[in-house]
Write an enzyme that holds these catalytic residues in place. Structure first.
Site, PDB file in Angstrom:
ATOM      1  N   THR A 152      -8.975   4.393   0.694  1.00 49.94           N
ATOM      2  CA  THR A 152      -8.052   3.298   0.324  1.00 49.94           C
ATOM      3  C   THR A 152      -8.346   2.116   1.251  1.00 49.94           C
ATOM      4  OG1 THR A 152      -6.335   4.319   1.699  1.00 49.94           O
ATOM      5  CG2 THR A 152      -6.225   4.718  -0.666  1.00 49.94           C
TER       6      THR A 152
ATOM      7  N   LYS B  78      -9.826  11.196   4.254  1.00 53.75           N
ATOM      8  CA  LYS B  78      -9.565   9.758   4.208  1.00 53.75           C
ATOM      9  C   LYS B  78      -8.379   9.444   5.114  1.00 53.75           C
ATOM     10  CE  LYS B  78      -6.868   7.765   1.878  1.00 53.75           C
ATOM     11  NZ  LYS B  78      -5.509   7.183   2.131  1.00 53.75           N
TER      12      LYS B  78
ATOM     13  N   THR C 253      -2.018  16.323   7.078  1.00 53.42           N
ATOM     14  CA  THR C 253      -2.170  14.874   7.083  1.00 53.42           C
ATOM     15  C   THR C 253      -3.004  14.342   5.947  1.00 53.42           C
ATOM     16  OG1 THR C 253      -2.919  12.998   8.342  1.00 53.42           O
ATOM     17  CG2 THR C 253      -4.273  14.937   8.423  1.00 53.42           C
TER      18      THR C 253
ATOM     19  N   GLU D 120      -6.388   1.451  10.469  1.00 56.36           N
ATOM     20  CA  GLU D 120      -6.282   0.095   9.939  1.00 56.36           C
ATOM     21  C   GLU D 120      -6.354  -0.949  11.057  1.00 56.36           C
ATOM     22  OE1 GLU D 120      -3.839   0.897   5.815  1.00 56.36           O
ATOM     23  OE2 GLU D 120      -2.706   0.401   7.598  1.00 56.36           O
TER      24      GLU D 120
ATOM     25  N   ASN E  36      -1.679  -4.891   6.349  1.00 56.17           N
ATOM     26  CA  ASN E  36      -0.426  -4.345   5.852  1.00 56.17           C
ATOM     27  C   ASN E  36       0.549  -5.397   5.342  1.00 56.17           C
ATOM     28  OD1 ASN E  36      -0.592  -1.420   5.993  1.00 56.17           O
ATOM     29  ND2 ASN E  36      -1.154  -1.864   8.106  1.00 56.17           N
TER      30      ASN E  36
ATOM     31  N   SER F 148      -1.051  -7.068  -2.410  1.00 51.50           N
ATOM     32  CA  SER F 148      -1.296  -8.301  -3.166  1.00 51.50           C
ATOM     33  C   SER F 148      -2.745  -8.403  -3.615  1.00 51.50           C
ATOM     34  CB  SER F 148      -0.897  -9.520  -2.348  1.00 51.50           C
ATOM     35  OG  SER F 148      -1.562  -9.532  -1.119  1.00 51.50           O
TER      36      SER F 148
END
Lengths: 394, 394
Positions: B142, B168, B179, B266, B389, B394
């Site tokens: 992702t 992932k 997890t 991230e 995040n 969007s």
């Protein structure tokens, strides 16, 4: 506003940076009945340890507070510095050193230099004025963008009682008992048990309900001083109505200052109320609200003005609150986005997104399990939060 | 690497976005002994609920996995979609639908469209290949920047046993039981209780020790399938040495994938090991390490390459770990910055800052209270974390 018998002052003492107010003093003409609450962090800064000890008397006449250095994790030398700076203020004021409290905020782990305090003390004491609290509110700022002051007036019998509070945030904010620095002075005549109870109840519903980043500081301190100069009938257990009036006024000040801290949270662009309703117990509601209010994913979505209810429900699911996902409803202000666990569609999402464009809004999560509710106050998580905290010490 | 009897494939099914692999399939020629662990989040996605039910048999022959949509918080329609997509795969493969597991990752709260699955199924099954796992690792990404694959080979008796895992990340990562998504296939012959135990122990020390943002996902799933095609002596309770070898190989894969998830967290620019030593119990050490590893203030300081030990000790102080601040020592790799609670000075700070300039380093916090220790693996908190995040949907 002036509060009878109280004065304050601030000076540029150069404790860490030059050219900014960084040392303040609050003084009461007579020893004031004083109650306080302190950080529950197991690492307590030297001023906290000293204050908890000195507050045993229930009295305080002066508070010396500095920014730029937290005097935390500084060992015996730090405690010596706290005692020495309090002593310097006591000498200049001509009062008992045990009636002086010290408070510090700023960087953790640096020895506190005593010399700037002793050098600045004559000027600081000379500057004491009933109008000095605005300057004092500036002197305790660290990453705060705005000084935080709140006032209230309440009629106790025929006497006008005044309260004035100052506070600072704005990072390392997830109070869990008391928080950051907050000082409230009042000319109320009140006995110590009544004041102590008012502080405990008020803090629990105000400072203990805010979070900026989930971190609890080593220097959290709330002190409330009441010197009796208003001449009102004594507020005590025998006068529950007077106590109720005073408590309400004190709570208003706590709440106003707490919300100002969140609104000025590091990097904050949004002020968000997280309201959990329909929980089985208030404790579960509070835990759920706190978990959502602290979620980095929820807070970055607020910054992005994204009505990302999936992150809200995921945070809810890892909290200690028991609930059935199929009963959950989520609203942004008045816009219901989720009902019985199901997303209500893109039209509702558009309306919710419009709510998020506001500077302040409320997210209500109804669990449909019971009657208990709780609120937490939080802010969003922005680029500037990272910038402020990646750069803070440089 | 190929694992006997296993094949995999991925296709661009257009589940949420066009032009990227988003649907993958793992297939075993024969039903494989399978053990799994699942999210402890009280909000469980439909595939998790289905998988927990189907895993009761201890067998699985195929795993169908998609990205772009988590099929979480989607009610009965979501469960119907999970069953239907599994059924579509079973039909195309010609196997019992109860032997098909489904897994989903992506946005929470959107209904999962079944049509892209059924449309893509013939191409997906036709593409199955022993070399298909790299493509599958891409299909489950992702916000991950890199696909995550790990392999191991272990000799059990005279048979070469192979293991291959894919996983992932990279947000909503604070596993608390199992997890994210992780699938391991092996040709080992192993009985179910032994495999189950290996998975539980391995996950606890690997995926349950990482955090990116403190949020636990609704879709966490670890599945380990062993089809026995290697022809080794059965790994079971009567063969503890064989079990030890297999467990070690499985743990290596878990650990490697877990660290890859943190390194690709991230926005991450740093991979940090938080090691707490000298605690009274392992549980206290783990709680302390987890609190530090999740602190937004500690993680932004890592991003700023600031050896801000004050934030570390403040986070330690709000954890459930008992300790005396005056005994704490803190090291950045080999550089000791704090000893007995006291900062060792600017020369040490400069050396510690150099450690922080590295891509990966270890922070060791010694409490001096006992012999217990624990590690957590985390990353820093950067501008890009906020950007990813705030913009994700969007």
């Amino acid at each position: 506003m002036q509060v009878k018998g109280f004065s304050a002052a601030a000076v540029q003492a150069g404790i860490r940076y030059a050219g900014r107010y960084d040392l303040g003093l609050i003084f009461s003409q007579t020893p004031a009945v004083t109650a306080g609450m302190f950080t529950t962090n197991k690492v307590k800064a030297a001023p906290i340890v000293l204050a908890m000890e000195r507050l045993g008397s229930g009295l305080c006449q002066a508070v010396l507070v500095n920014s730029g250095n937290a005097n935390a994790c500084t060992g015996q030398a730090g405690m010596d510095a706290a005692v020495a700076t309090a002593g310097s203020a006591a000498q200049e004021l001509g009062i008992d050193p045990h009636l002086v409290q010290v408070a510090s905020t700023g960087v953790i782990g640096q020895q506190l230099p005593v010399e700037p305090f002793t050098r600045a003390m004559p000027q600081l004491v000379a500057g004491l004025s009933p109008d000095g609290f605005d300057q004092l509110a500036q002197a305790i700022m660290t990453t705060d963008l705005v000084p935080k002051v709140a006032t209230a007036t309440v009629l106790i019998g025929e006497a006008e009682v005044r309260l004035l509070g100052v506070a600072k945030g704005s990072g390392m904010i997830m109070p869990d008992m008391a928080t950051m620095l907050c000082f409230v002075v009042s000319d109320a005549r009140i006995d110590h048990p009544t004041l102590d109870q008012a502080v405990k109840v008020g803090v629990e519903q105000s400072f203990n309900r805010i979070t900026v980043d989930g971190d609890t500081s080593t220097n959290d301190m709330v002190l409330v001083m009441a010197n009796g100069e208003a001449g009102n009938t004594l507020i005590d257990a025998d006068h529950p109505e007077a106590a109720a009036l005073f408590n309400a006024a004190l709570y208003d000040i706590f709440k106003e200052l707490a919300l100002k801290i969140v609104a000025d949270g590091e990097g904050a662009t949004k002020m968000v109320t997280i309201r959990v309703t329909g929980a089985r117990t208030e404790q579960e509601a509070l835990h759920a609200a706190r978990t959502i209010a602290n979620s980095a994913l929820v807070k970055t979505a607020f910054f992005g003005e994204d009505a990302n209810w999936g992150r809200i429900i995921a945070a809810l699911g890892r909290s200690d609150c028991l609930f059935d996902p199929d009963r959950v409803a989520i609203r942004f202000d008045d816009v219901m986005l989720v009902n019985r666990g199901i997303f209500l569609g893109s039209e509702q999402e558009e309306a919710a997104t419009n709510v998020l464009k506001q500077r302040a809004f409320t997210v209500t999560i109804d669990l449909g399990e019971g009657d208990a509710a709780a609120e937490m106050y939080t802010c969003d998580f922005s680029f500037d939060y990272v910038k402020i905290n990646a750069d803070y010490r440089s």
